[in-house]
Design an enzyme around this catalytic site. Structure first.
Site, PDB file in Angstrom:
ATOM      1  N   GLU A  68     -16.929  -1.803   6.946  1.00  0.00           N
ATOM      2  CA  GLU A  68     -15.534  -2.110   7.206  1.00  0.00           C
ATOM      3  C   GLU A  68     -15.057  -0.967   8.217  1.00  0.00           C
ATOM      4  O   GLU A  68     -14.940   0.140   7.989  1.00  0.00           O
ATOM      5  CB  GLU A  68     -14.690  -2.057   5.846  1.00  0.00           C
ATOM      6  N   GLU A  93     -12.850   5.242   9.130  1.00  0.00           N
ATOM      7  CA  GLU A  93     -11.284   5.340   9.424  1.00  0.00           C
ATOM      8  C   GLU A  93     -11.217   6.616  10.343  1.00  0.00           C
ATOM      9  O   GLU A  93     -11.811   7.550   9.931  1.00  0.00           O
ATOM     10  CB  GLU A  93     -10.743   5.344   7.942  1.00  0.00           C
ATOM     11  N   ASP A 143      -4.870  -3.253  14.397  1.00  0.00           N
ATOM     12  CA  ASP A 143      -3.442  -3.155  15.106  1.00  0.00           C
ATOM     13  C   ASP A 143      -3.207  -4.249  16.073  1.00  0.00           C
ATOM     14  O   ASP A 143      -4.051  -4.399  16.919  1.00  0.00           O
ATOM     15  CB  ASP A 143      -3.591  -1.899  16.019  1.00  0.00           C
ATOM     16  N   ASP A 179      -2.259 -10.536   9.969  1.00  0.00           N
ATOM     17  CA  ASP A 179      -1.345 -11.339   9.408  1.00  0.00           C
ATOM     18  C   ASP A 179      -0.329 -11.747  10.960  1.00  0.00           C
ATOM     19  O   ASP A 179       0.914 -11.858  10.660  1.00  0.00           O
ATOM     20  CB  ASP A 179      -0.375 -10.616   8.589  1.00  0.00           C
ATOM     21  N   THR A 216      -3.948  -7.899  -0.825  1.00  0.00           N
ATOM     22  CA  THR A 216      -3.298  -6.333  -0.829  1.00  0.00           C
ATOM     23  C   THR A 216      -1.716  -6.893  -1.373  1.00  0.00           C
ATOM     24  O   THR A 216      -1.395  -7.870  -1.286  1.00  0.00           O
ATOM     25  CB  THR A 216      -3.295  -5.844   0.527  1.00  0.00           C
TER      26      THR A 216
END
Length: 237
Positions: A68, A93, A143, A179, A216
């Site tokens: 991921e 990350e 982003d 989204d 989430t």
């Protein structure tokens, strides 16, 4: 939601240089995050290496590996690792508090099938991950760079799709979620024209959220407000 770098490539797809869309952000660590980093890093942390890691050595077993990119605070990544103990998971990350938080949650959940990088995703993918070694690559809520003039900073571009494809096994899947409807359209356009992929959507566009991607809190709230989330899954052929 996490920042990752974008990159520049020449016409042959040769990596030229990174355009940083983030600074390797230290951020302010909570006491719990700092403790988790100190205590859990030896077991779960992966230090960046410019040569490919041996997955069997890293995880101590032969198993399909899911990677991921930009796991944020790590809650859903840990949830996925706990729900699928038969799979190996690697998270990348750049935000240090996110790495600390992920390690803390992972230790609490008792997961042993997760390893994490605190490093630039493109460098890890380009150098530390062997060709054709991954069963799935996940990019959830990157982003969106929603201003038109910033669209070139979006990580999902043709050379990036090609890089991911080279790291997937045949039959492996690149799973994207966003989204932002506009970004989902951009993702679809890039992935449709990327060679060596097959869209897993029966309708040739998006798929229903698969079982393996946890809902989430942010997303559940969005659903109540009528906001959409778009999942795309492309298989390496």
């Amino acid at each position: 939601m996490s920042d990752v770098t974008t990159a520049e490539f020449n016409e042959e797809g040769k990596y030229l240089r990174k355009v940083r869309s983030f600074v390797l952000r230290e951020g302010r660590l909570t006491k719990g995050q700092a403790t988790a980093l100190e205590q859990q890093w030896p077991a779960m942390g992966l230090d960046y290496t410019p040569e490919p890691i041996d997955l069997v050595e890293v995880f101590g077993r032969e198993a399909d590996t899911v990677l991921e990119i930009g796991f944020g605070m790590g809650a859903s990544l840990v949830e996925m690792a706990k729900a699928a103990p038969e799979l190996n998971f690697i998270g990348i990350e750049v935000h240090k508090p996110g790495v600390g938080s992920c390690l803390s949650v992972a230790a609490e959940a008792g997961v042993t099938n997760l390893r994490v990088y605190h490093h630039d995703a493109l460098e890890v993918l380009g150098n530390s991950i062997a060709e054709a070694s991954l069963a799935r690559v996940q990019l959830f809520f990157p982003d969106p760079w929603h201003k038109k003039r910033h669209h070139k900073r979006r990580i999902v571009q043709a050379p990036f799709a090609e890089l991911i494809r080279s790291k997937l096994k045949v039959g492996g899947v690149f799973h994207l979620a966003t989204d932002w409807e506009n970004y989902s359209e951009h993702m679809l356009e890039v992935m449709k024209s990327a060679p060596g992929y097959k869209n897993q959507s029966a309708t040739g566009d998006v798929v229903e959220r698969p079982e393996h991607r946890p809902l989430t809190k942010f997303e559940a709230r969005g659903h109540r407000l009528g906001h959409g989330v778009w999942d795309l899954m492309f298989e390496r052929v």
